[in-house]
Design a protein around this motif. Structure first.
Motif: not given
Ligand SMILES: [Zn+2]
Length: 201
Positions: A154-155, A158, A164
């Motif tokens: 997830h990170e 980014h 998101h």
């Molecule tokens: Zn996030």
């Protein structure tokens, strides 16, 4: 008969296209060159519970490797979210319920690309931190801990340029439950978001 078949077929096609609803968002940045997108890991301050040092490292690097543009540049003594020229991955005690945080430290807004209708500025430095106050566990031993590989994926999403997603199954959905080990596998929504950023040059 034929006509009925044709009507049925178009109804099926409609249903298929209606189910493909993407929820990804972009953060308005991208790496202009893969050579800029090399990340270095600082393993100091890593949590002693519940994974071994090599498990922690492997799970972080698997999250990094989920996104084609990003690469592993080895280790570093750099840490935190600082403008120091290193895309650093480090451990810190982060506040509240934050499992990980990605900081867009430096973006060159003087350089941009219009990609699939999205205006994207050039990433210069990104730092990623994981919370050493949480229990990171494996699926076989999980009680109330979290999946580091999934949170890392997830990170680094980014760090690749994604925001998101509103799709609950997506890795880029903003929250994850304890003992949810599904997020290290990218959802079609995550792949569509990545493609929106990197399918043009
Ligand atoms: Zn996030």
């Amino acid at each position: 008969m034929k006509r009925a078949n044709r009507i049925l077929l178009s109804a099926v096609l409609l249903a298929v296209s209606a189910s493909v609803v993407f929820g990804y968002t972009l953060n308005g940045r991208k790496w202009f060159s893969s050579s800029d997108a090399s990340f270095r890991l600082n393993s100091s301050s890593a949590p002693s519970c519940c994974l071994s040092a090599s498990q922690l490292q492997n799970q972080i690097l698997s999250g990094l490797g989920a996104w084609g543009i990003l690469s592993n540049g080895g280790s570093t003594s750099a840490s935190g979210a600082k403008n120091d020229g290193v895309n650093a991955i480090s451990w810190a005690k982060l506040g509240g319920t934050t499992l990980g945080v990605t900081s867009y430290v430096t973006t060159d807004t003087g350089q941009s690309q219009l990609c699939n209708g999205n205006l994207l500025y050039r990433f210069v430095e990104v730092d990623v931190r994981f919370n050493n106050a949480f229990a990171w566990q494996t699926s076989s031993t999980c009680t109330n801990g979290f999946d580091l590989a999934g949170v890392a994926t997830h990170e680094f999403g980014h760090a690749a340029g994604l925001g998101h997603s509103s799709v609950p199954a997506a890795t880029m959905y903003p929250s994850v439950a304890a003992c949810d080990f599904s997020k290290s596998s990218l959802d079609s929504d995550d792949r569509a978001g990545y493609s929106a950023i990197y399918s043009c040059h």
